[in-house]
Design an enzyme around this catalytic site. Sequence first.
Site, PDB file in Angstrom:
ATOM      1  CE  LYS A 259      23.669 -29.547   5.922  1.00 29.93           C
ATOM      2  NZ  LYS A 259      23.015 -30.534   5.058  1.00 29.93           N
TER       3      LYS A 259
ATOM      4  CE1 TYR B  43      52.395 -36.717  24.456  1.00 34.37           C
ATOM      5  CE2 TYR B  43      51.202 -35.323  22.904  1.00 34.37           C
ATOM      6  CZ  TYR B  43      51.585 -35.627  24.203  1.00 34.37           C
ATOM      7  OH  TYR B  43      51.155 -34.852  25.243  1.00 34.37           O
TER       8      TYR B  43
END
Length: 366
Positions: free
Chosen positions: A38, A259
Amino acid sequence: MTDARPAALLTVDLDALVSNWRAMAARARPAACAGVVKGDGYGLGAGPVSRALYRAGCRHFFVARLSEGIELRDFVGEDASVCVLDGLGAGEAETFRRRDLTPSLNDPGQIAMWAAAARAAGERLKANLHFDTGMSRLGLTPGEAEALLTDPAPLTALDLRYVMSHLVSSEEPDNPINAAQLALFHRFRAEFPGVKASFANSSGVFLGADYHYDLVRPGCAVYGINPTPGRDNPVRTVATLEVRILQVREIDHPQTVGYGATWQATRPTKVATIACGYADGWLRSLSGRGAAFIGDRQVPFLGRVSMDLITLDVTDAPGAVPGTMVELLGPRMTVDEVADRAGTNGYEVLTRLGRRFARAYREPAA
Ligand SMILES: *Cc1c(COP(=O)(O)O)cnc(C)c1O
């Protein structure tokens, strides 16, 4: 000058993957061993992963979504069973039947729908029956299970392959939930004497033979995630991510990096900027906490992880020049280590791996 190498290369070692699957299969014998593919094969590519497992002899596959099951049919042979864990949705019966997909029947409505489809088609359709023994997500509740045992008529139309359940805390061997779930599952299972049973995920395989039943369902261990946290990892590294240094600069106090200016130099510092960021799945929570390897030298992240870039402190790494590939994930910086630093688990690290990496698949040894 051109540099033909990609800015970031994800290498998936299918030889390690197959050897991990074989190791889990050996540990679980005489039980059979499935492949859980999956989430696009835990982020590593459902196609290459399931083809390699199929060639290694895997004949039971589990996916979450119906769409994953449909796709998987193109990767594995007709002799492989493909179980869809989401179960059977309204209007999906014909698709399941045509593509020979086995639903994990999770509630009485799904059992009724699949039984109706079986009667309409005039064949006994394959099904797995999922009991909820403690997860409280999918599967028949204990009350629904009791009701089904009182009136099992809907099941007569079906070809019941496995009764199954899923462990809550199998990576904690001392957690009493394991034994409680086992006892509950054992009781349900006894009501279906001719039907096989499936219970253990990767960590469950290590809880002992009582947990193995007829089919084990390892996922994470096959992909290199340690199924025995806190102990040595019994499986091999499958995914390696190498990323190129784009630029190197020297800074000194009071310059800051990234940042928010969350990191400030206190000494002359060499900063390397690499071509990977949170758009590639390198979580922002690794800001100030992550690390990479240049050769055998560990180099820490500086400041914030941004969308496309990460900055590293390479002051003490003489080999760090533009073009150098650094290891963000691999044998030195393991998936479990990245997960720890990011505050998540290895499953999330792998399934978030981005789509901008070049990917190389190393084929299994013949
Ligand atoms: C994901 C999943 C597995 C595999 O679990 P791992 O912990 O990755 O080994 C097995 N069974 C079910 C029902 C699952 O959803």
